[in-house]
Design an enzyme around this catalytic site. Structure first.
Site, short mmCIF file in Angstrom:
data_model
loop_
_atom_site.label_atom_id
_atom_site.label_comp_id
_atom_site.label_asym_id
_atom_site.label_seq_id
_atom_site.Cartn_x
_atom_site.Cartn_y
_atom_site.Cartn_z
N GLY A 203 44.22 37.06 39.75
CA GLY A 203 45.42 37.17 39.83
C GLY A 203 46.05 38.67 39.66
O GLY A 203 45.23 39.48 39.04
N SER A 204 47.12 39.09 40.30
CA SER A 204 47.56 40.38 40.29
C SER A 204 48.46 40.67 39.02
O SER A 204 48.38 39.78 38.13
CB SER A 204 48.47 40.77 41.44
OG SER A 204 47.85 40.75 42.49
N GLY A 205 48.65 41.77 38.59
CA GLY A 205 49.33 42.14 37.40
C GLY A 205 48.49 42.82 36.38
O GLY A 205 49.09 43.03 35.26
N HIS A 206 47.37 43.09 36.75
CA HIS A 206 46.19 43.69 35.80
C HIS A 206 45.78 45.07 36.27
O HIS A 206 44.87 45.71 35.85
CB HIS A 206 45.13 42.89 35.72
CG HIS A 206 45.35 41.36 35.44
ND1 HIS A 206 46.07 41.03 34.33
CD2 HIS A 206 44.92 40.37 36.06
CE1 HIS A 206 45.99 39.82 34.52
NE2 HIS A 206 45.25 39.36 35.37
N LYS B 24 36.17 36.12 36.40
CA LYS B 24 36.48 36.09 35.16
C LYS B 24 36.85 34.63 34.66
O LYS B 24 37.12 34.00 35.39
CB LYS B 24 38.09 36.85 34.79
CG LYS B 24 38.09 38.37 35.22
CD LYS B 24 39.14 39.08 34.76
CE LYS B 24 40.31 38.85 35.43
NZ LYS B 24 40.28 38.77 36.70
N ASP C 206 40.29 30.60 38.57
CA ASP C 206 39.62 31.55 39.12
C ASP C 206 38.19 30.96 39.44
O ASP C 206 37.75 31.03 40.71
CB ASP C 206 39.19 32.83 38.26
CG ASP C 206 40.45 33.75 38.12
OD1 ASP C 206 41.67 33.24 37.93
OD2 ASP C 206 40.42 34.87 38.21
N HIS D 94 47.09 37.41 30.64
CA HIS D 94 48.19 36.82 31.52
C HIS D 94 49.66 36.40 30.85
O HIS D 94 50.07 35.33 31.38
CB HIS D 94 47.73 35.46 32.22
CG HIS D 94 46.37 35.73 33.08
ND1 HIS D 94 45.14 35.77 32.46
CD2 HIS D 94 45.99 35.89 34.22
CE1 HIS D 94 44.13 35.90 33.19
NE2 HIS D 94 44.71 36.01 34.31
#
Ligand SMILES: Nc1ncnc2c1ncn2[C@@H]1O[C@H](COP(=O)(O)OP(=O)(O)O)[C@@H](O)[C@H]1O
Ligand SMILES: Nc1ncnc2c1ncn2[C@@H]1O[C@H](COP(=O)(O)OP(=O)(O)O)[C@@H](O)[C@H]1O
Ligand SMILES: [Mg+2]
Ligand SMILES: [Mg+2]
Ligand SMILES: [Mg+2]
Ligand SMILES: [Mg+2]
Lengths: 333, 210, 333, 210
Positions: free
Chosen positions: A54-57, A105, A110, A219
């Site tokens: 996911g994005s946001g990391h 991960k 995922d 998350h």
């Protein structure tokens, strides 16, 4: 919710467009489907190293694409794992003809999406190996659960395996190396304040004025338990204790030590935490042979930090020191 | 209704798009409590994409419509729900292959195949606090209703009721799979978002095909 | 107030202790008085480059100490300029015998304290030149005011003058270079949310749910005006317009473009803003020859960003590309 | 009181420490409105350090005590207030050099010298919305009271009153110096923190030496 964005649904794409404009010398961004790839990919005869989630990391993973680290990354929507078609396209773009390593991960989404993509790639004759990263000591492990989350060790695994690939190691050896990194790494995180995903528009959990969350993931999930705020010294001690006891790390061990910011925590605090960690390791006879302090695997605008320790031998330290040229991590070049 | 043809499958999928759009915030809020606050957003994105796709080229028979749904959801949903619902529709399509219209036994077989796919893909079991806690009782109830000679309406109604109970049964459970499992005991006391979207899946079929 | 600290009065010292432990290979930290100096200082025969100011802007300044950038930095208390004795000690430690450049941000306190320190140093026979950085277009300039604030251009000046000193330029030439950098650089900042200084314990200003501050500085001061939140596209356009019109930057100019985070803004947003900036420059025929996106001159946990543009010629670009090895900025080595 | 000796200067500085500690939050809040929220913190830090210093080695005559204050404040206050108040005490010390006790005219001369130093160091003028807007009227009033034959008490009272008015007069002003000037028109409507700490400086002298 106030953010520097235009449309919550377009954040990931528009941010990747900016990344491409800022680092055209290092990487390319493709949009149908979405993935980020080294400017000079595929590097023929080199094992491809691919990760995603996911994005946001940010900077992980797209910000770690470049020489000496990832050949490609597939960013999903914010906190949502990428889809098999993205992973497949990224894998194809990264394939130099000698196979591709997937660094995944350990999150149900995922794992399942990378699984489906690997099946599609293998069907096309691309040798794909997946290594699942699960270093989060805050999560109890058991056969009957999803197991531990993959967190900070992912950053270290991407750097170290990327260096090995650059040196020309073959897929078997890099896969084994990645497992070795994962097996010798442990992490734990905490939050002072939650994050606000753009599409949701509100914080992922509520925290009282004097409360903190220990054992959070990346998350915006709440942690394993909520407790009163404590001085950095005590928070660092709690996290270090949990990490050291879990592997366990022993006197004489050399480690790569990372103090990672969750996104909204200023460097002045992260270095203060690093000071506490380094002192704690010293008293245990553990030597921080390499150090990394800053924002590497974040959770949007969450305030807090995570600590990752990796027991390292000469080989791992040498691979760590190899040149790396990515937007998020750079040295030796 | 006599039988479920390609048109009915499309009607179901279009209704699902409305239902998930309408429950976007509810599903996201449930996911915020024990997950990462995106389940409603993921499904809304996926089914919106699916409808655009279905309008572009209209699949004739049930299997084609179900396969189109699978491919589109796998492409656009992401997260855990993407592969799970994607696999559900992939297997449902396989089970319906070659049929122009599905009789009640075929509909039950379709759900059975889809749910079996979800279980395989996610390696979860009943009581893990996942969408399976709504889906497994639903197919079980459909089988029974069919055996008792029920028509499509009764069969789906029975499935929807069982799915709803199964969904509610997730509230006290401690999650053993998915993100919620990271919370350990803290996951108890919250209704599972995926079980909720799964109940909507079955309930919408019952509503559209009655 | 929840922060990763122990005692609000000790934040600066404890954070510097962590910095020293994390980067012993690059720098040393002295505490009586407080200053940070290159591990190998003084470099005989090399002009010393020294800067400093209030803390809370990390990585600036202490994080820019190292080869190719600053020889020493003097961190004051949070948002409070350092004292003359600190600056004097740092200058002495940085003096390689051929003089020291003081890069001073234009704040009354900084200017006066550096002035007093320069007098003390000159009395001891150390040649000191001070260049005042004042690039903030949000502040109206006039003879009757304190003038414009020094903000983002400070980072660029420290990198470029540090490179020149490393090349062996003499004090006159480096002083002139620093003025040239300052004269050709313009910046503007905005805030989505205020910051909370540890000792104060509360936000430096209040912002309504839908409000933002345009034209903020880096000390938590309110900005020039408060307005409704707008999409990143419009915010970037407003800042870019103000910056470009002020110098003015013209079609054909090559610039070093920096999108800087104020501390609590995630990278995903900063890259999105960079994308907008790059597009805006493109439409004006201005070429972003070098790009810098991230947290470089922050304001504790303030959310927001600033944009800095520096009109650059071949010489400045070459100096920019020279190797730099500091905790906060590193390449070419 | 007849005259101001080293003991009286120390008493004044110790009283100032209490006063600034007590007004730490007020001064910081004023600075938050138009500055960077640290004025009270800066002065509290500086005067606390000063008292430790004064207790370590007790300066005999006024000039020594004032110089000790200057050196310590310059070292520990930082910001704009550090050099400004530091210069104030440096010049005050110079003006008092060689005297074992200050008669009223000497006290006025001491304040005059100190304020002149602040003006030189900061290059500000009356009406710029700085501490000078309290300090300039204060010395002016002291001079007048002295000319009118006032004793130390009257002289300092007059100075304190004028400083208070000068402090209040900063409220409507638009700042032309210091951080507040960055706010432009927005700086109007707020009382200047430095003018407030300057008023406390004079008022405390009046209170301690009455
Ligand atoms: N292994 C699994 N088997 C079946 N269902 C699962 C599994 N893991 C998660 N789920 C379901 O997925 C739901 C979460 O979906 P979603 O939020 O879209 O994905 P993510 O958790 O990746 O954000 C959970 O509520 C749960 O019902
Ligand atoms: N040039 C100047 N001349 C006189 N006084 C000044 C000047 N600049 C600032 N001041 C005073 O200093 C005060 C602020 O002090 P302080 O907050 O401690 O320093 P800083 O502004 O560096 O944080 C202002 O309220 C003002 O009264
Ligand atoms: Mg998700
Ligand atoms: Mg979710
Ligand atoms: Mg200050
Ligand atoms: Mg101040």
């Amino acid at each position: 919710m106030k953010k520097l964005i235009n449309d919550p649904e377009q954040v990931v794409r528009e941010s990747l467009a900016g990344l491409a404009r800022a680092h055209a010398d290092i990487l390319k961004v493709c949009f149908e489907p979405v993935y980020v790839v080294r400017a000079d990919a595929p590097v023929t005869g080199k094992v491809g190293v691919v990760s995603g989630g996911g994005s946001g990391h940010e900077p992980m993973h797209a910000g770690f694409v470049g020489r000496g680290m990832l050949d490609a990354a597939c960013p999903g929507e914010i906190f949502t794992s990428p889809t098999p078609d993205q992973i497949e396209a990224a894998t194809r773009a990264a394939d130099g003809g000698v196979g591709v390593l997937h660094i995944v991960k350990n999150y149900t989404g995922d794992v399942m999406n990378f699984e489906m993509a690997a099946e599609l790639c293998q069907a096309q004759g691309i040798a794909v190996r997946a290594v699942i990263i699960n270093d989060d000591v805050a999560v109890e492990d058991s056969l009957y659960t999803a197991g531990r989350r993959g967190v900070g060790a992912t950053v270290l695994a991407e750097k170290i395996c990327g260096a090995a690939a650059e040196r020309g190691w073959d897929l078997d050896r890099i896969e084994a190396l990645c497992r070795r990194v994962n097996d010798n790494a442990r992490s734990m995180g905490m939050a002072l304040a939650p994050c606000t995903p753009p599409a949701a528009g509100r914080p992922t959990f509520e925290l009282g004025a004097g409360e903190i969350e220990m054992g959070i993931g990346i998350h915006g999930e709440p942690g394993r338990f909520r407790t009163k705020w404590a001085p950095a010294r005590e928070i660092a001690a709690q996290m270090t204790e949990a990490i050291v006891a879990d592997l366990p790390f022993r006197a004489g061990d050399r480690v790569i030590a990372m103090v990672n910011g969750m996104g909204a925590t200023p460097l002045v605090e992260l270095y203060l935490v690093y000071g506490e960690l380094d002192r704690l390791l010293e008293t245990r006879g553990i030597r921080a042979a390499r150090k990394l302090v800053g924002n590497f695997i974040t959770s949007l605008d969450m305030a807090g930090c995570s600590i990752t320790l990796l027991r390292a031998d000469d080989e791992i330290l040498a691979l760590w020191d190899d040149p790396v040229l990515t937007p998020g991590l750079r040295w030796g070049v | 209704m006599p039988a479920v043809g390609g048109g009915e499958i499309r009607a179901w999928l279009k209704a699902l798009r409305e239902v998930y759009a309408g429950n976007r915030d509810l599903l996201t809020a449930l996911d915020a409590a024990i997950g990462d606050a995106d389940h409603g957003i993921n499904l809304d994105r996926g089914f919106t994409a699916l409808i655009t796709e279905l309008d572009r080229n209209v699949p004739a028979d049930p299997a084609a419509a179900l396969r189109a749904a699978a491919v589109c959801l796998i492409r656009s949903v992401g997260g855990a729900a993407g592969p799970l619902y994607g696999t559900f529709f992939l297997r449902a399509a396989a089970a319906s292959a070659g049929k122009t219209a599905l009789e009640p036994p075929d509909v039950v077989a379709m759900f059975e195949a889809g749910v079996a796919g979800v279980a395989e893909r996610g390696k979860a079991a009943a009581g893990d606090k996942t969408m399976l806690d709504a889906l497994l009782p639903a197919v079980e109830a459909m089988r029974r209703a069919l055996a008792d000679g029920g028509g499509l309406g009764e069969v789906l109604e029975a499935g929807a009721r069982a799915a709803e109970e199964g969904m509610k049964s997730t509230i006290p459970l401690v999650a053993r799979k998915g993100r919620a499992s990271y919370l350990g005991l803290r996951s108890a006391g919250h209704q599972d978002p995926g079980a909720t979207s799964a109940w909507l899946l079955v309930r919408t079929a019952a509503a559209v095909w009655r």
